[in-house]
Scaffold this active site. Structure first.
Site, PDB file in Angstrom:
ATOM      1  N   HIS A  31       0.824  -1.219   0.000  1.00  0.00           N
ATOM      2  CA  HIS A  31       0.000   0.000   0.000  1.00  0.00           C
ATOM      3  C   HIS A  31       0.856   1.265   0.000  1.00  0.00           C
ATOM      4  O   HIS A  31       0.305   2.365  -0.053  1.00  0.00           O
ATOM      5  CB  HIS A  31      -0.933   0.026   1.211  1.00  0.00           C
ATOM      6  CG  HIS A  31      -1.909  -1.102   1.243  1.00  0.00           C
ATOM      7  ND1 HIS A  31      -2.734  -1.403   0.178  1.00  0.00           N
ATOM      8  CD2 HIS A  31      -2.189  -2.022   2.208  1.00  0.00           C
ATOM      9  CE1 HIS A  31      -3.476  -2.454   0.481  1.00  0.00           C
ATOM     10  NE2 HIS A  31      -3.150  -2.861   1.697  1.00  0.00           N
ATOM     11  N   CYS A  32       2.159   1.116   0.064  1.00  0.00           N
ATOM     12  CA  CYS A  32       3.041   2.286   0.094  1.00  0.00           C
ATOM     13  C   CYS A  32       3.599   2.563  -1.295  1.00  0.00           C
ATOM     14  O   CYS A  32       4.089   1.652  -1.970  1.00  0.00           O
ATOM     15  CB  CYS A  32       4.192   2.068   1.075  1.00  0.00           C
ATOM     16  SG  CYS A  32       5.215   3.545   1.294  1.00  0.00           S
TER      17      CYS A  32
END
Length: 353
Positions: A156-157
């Protein structure tokens, strides 16, 4: 379209000095881990559903089964700021010096009242070490034919934004390191089988035709990033409660399609266990044996085609997931899909340290 050797060379940047591409003794398995992975700090880690000691438990199970020992595991090293700047903006890394930003990313509200030096040491250093482990495992996968980072998978980064317990873009970093440092690696396929959409690496590789993304996820849960979905080349959206038979059929079918459409030089496999039945965040209903079979399908596809594969363990929010990950690795070994021998990259590679 395959890049010419000249184009590949021109795409390489002059790499910075790093400790993450150091040589590893041939006596070691290409399994990367460090005790630094595990997050323990006044019990605050228990306020998030993630088992922040999962990674150490996986290693302990593998030790109990005599697959590895302390001497045969590759010790992960912490990614330095210079390593992280290969992908991340300095502005984003500076934001992590604010505890309230880290509290938002990790979804642990009490972190916001802690002095940042403690947050750096107790929360972010473990995540930087896992990130370093993923980068190291990328090099090992090319050299040995496969590698597993017992941590990582922070999908998710992206380069300038964290979220969902993901503070560093380890998948993007591993791919960028390989493109910059390994001759003969010009195409990568990310196979993201975590229950959640991998919007971080998708945003990072939005306009990069060298990276093919296959993502299989629950369509109704976090992050629901419509913009990032545009980067997915093979998108498989699942419904609540999807079970083994449908899931495994789809994984096998669409993985075959993906690898046939664009044969890569390496596969980055995000092997989240939050697809497990009963997971509080995943919303799917896959059995422990289903997870083991899934990993076997992916490794068999890679090894049959002689494509190096890097596996990261990603999400999984139940206490029993550590045992399932270990059982899956043992199953891969029992089927001859992972071994200790050097395999190397068929096309031949040159590493730049």
């Amino acid at each position: 379209m395959k890049m010419s050797q000249k184009e590949v060379k021109e795409d390489k940047k002059t790499p910075h000095n790093t400790q993450l591409y150091a040589d590893v003794p041939s006596t070691c398995w290409p399994i990367v881990y460090s005790p630094e992975y595990n997050i323990t700090f006044l019990g605050l880690e228990k306020l998030h559903p993630f088992d922040a000691g999962k990674w150490g438990k996986v290693i302990n199970f593998l030790k109990e089964e005599k697959l590895v020992t302390d001497d045969t595991i590759v010790e992960a090293r912490e990614a330095t700021e210079e390593d992280l700047l290969v992908v991340h903006t300095r502005r984003y890394l500076n934001k992590l010096k604010w505890s309230f930003v880290v509290a938002h990313i990790t979804e642990i509200p009490p972190v916001l009242i802690l002095p940042n030096f403690l947050v750096q040491r107790k929360v972010l250093k473990p995540l930087r070490t896992q990130t370093g482990g993923t980068i190291m495992a990328g090099k090992l996968a090319i050299e040995r034919g496969w590698a597993i980072n017992i941590g990582g998978g922070f999908h998710h980064c992206s380069s300038d934004k964290g979220g969902g317990f993901c503070a560093y873009a380890d998948i993007t970093l591993a791919v960028k390191f390989l493109f910059e440092r390994v001759e003969g690696v010009a195409k990568a396929t990310v196979v993201d089988l975590d229950a959640h959409q991998g919007n971080g690496h998708e945003r990072d590789f939005m306009d990069d035709n060298k990276v093919y993304i296959m993502d299989v996820y629950n369509r109704y849960i976090y992050p629901g990033d419509g913009f990032a979905k545009r980067a997915i080349r093979q998108k498989v959206e699942l419904d609540w409660g999807t079970e083994d038979r449908e899931y495994l059929n789809k994984v096998e079918k669409f993985l075959e399609c993906s690898l046939n459409e664009v044969p890569p030089d390496i596969i980055i496999y995000n092997a989240g266990t939050d697809i497990l039945d009963g997971d509080p965040l995943g919303g799917l209903a896959i059995s422990p044996q289903g997870i083991i079979s899934r990993d076997e399908i992916v490794f068999k596809a890679a090894r049959t085609r002689k494509i190096p594969i890097l596996m990261v363990t990603s999400g999984g929010y139940q206490r029993r997931t550590a045992k399932i990950i270990a059982d899956s690795i043992l199953n891969l070994h029992s089927h001859g899909l992972i071994d200790k021998q050097f395999v190397g990259h068929e096309a031949g590679t040159t590493l730049s340290l």
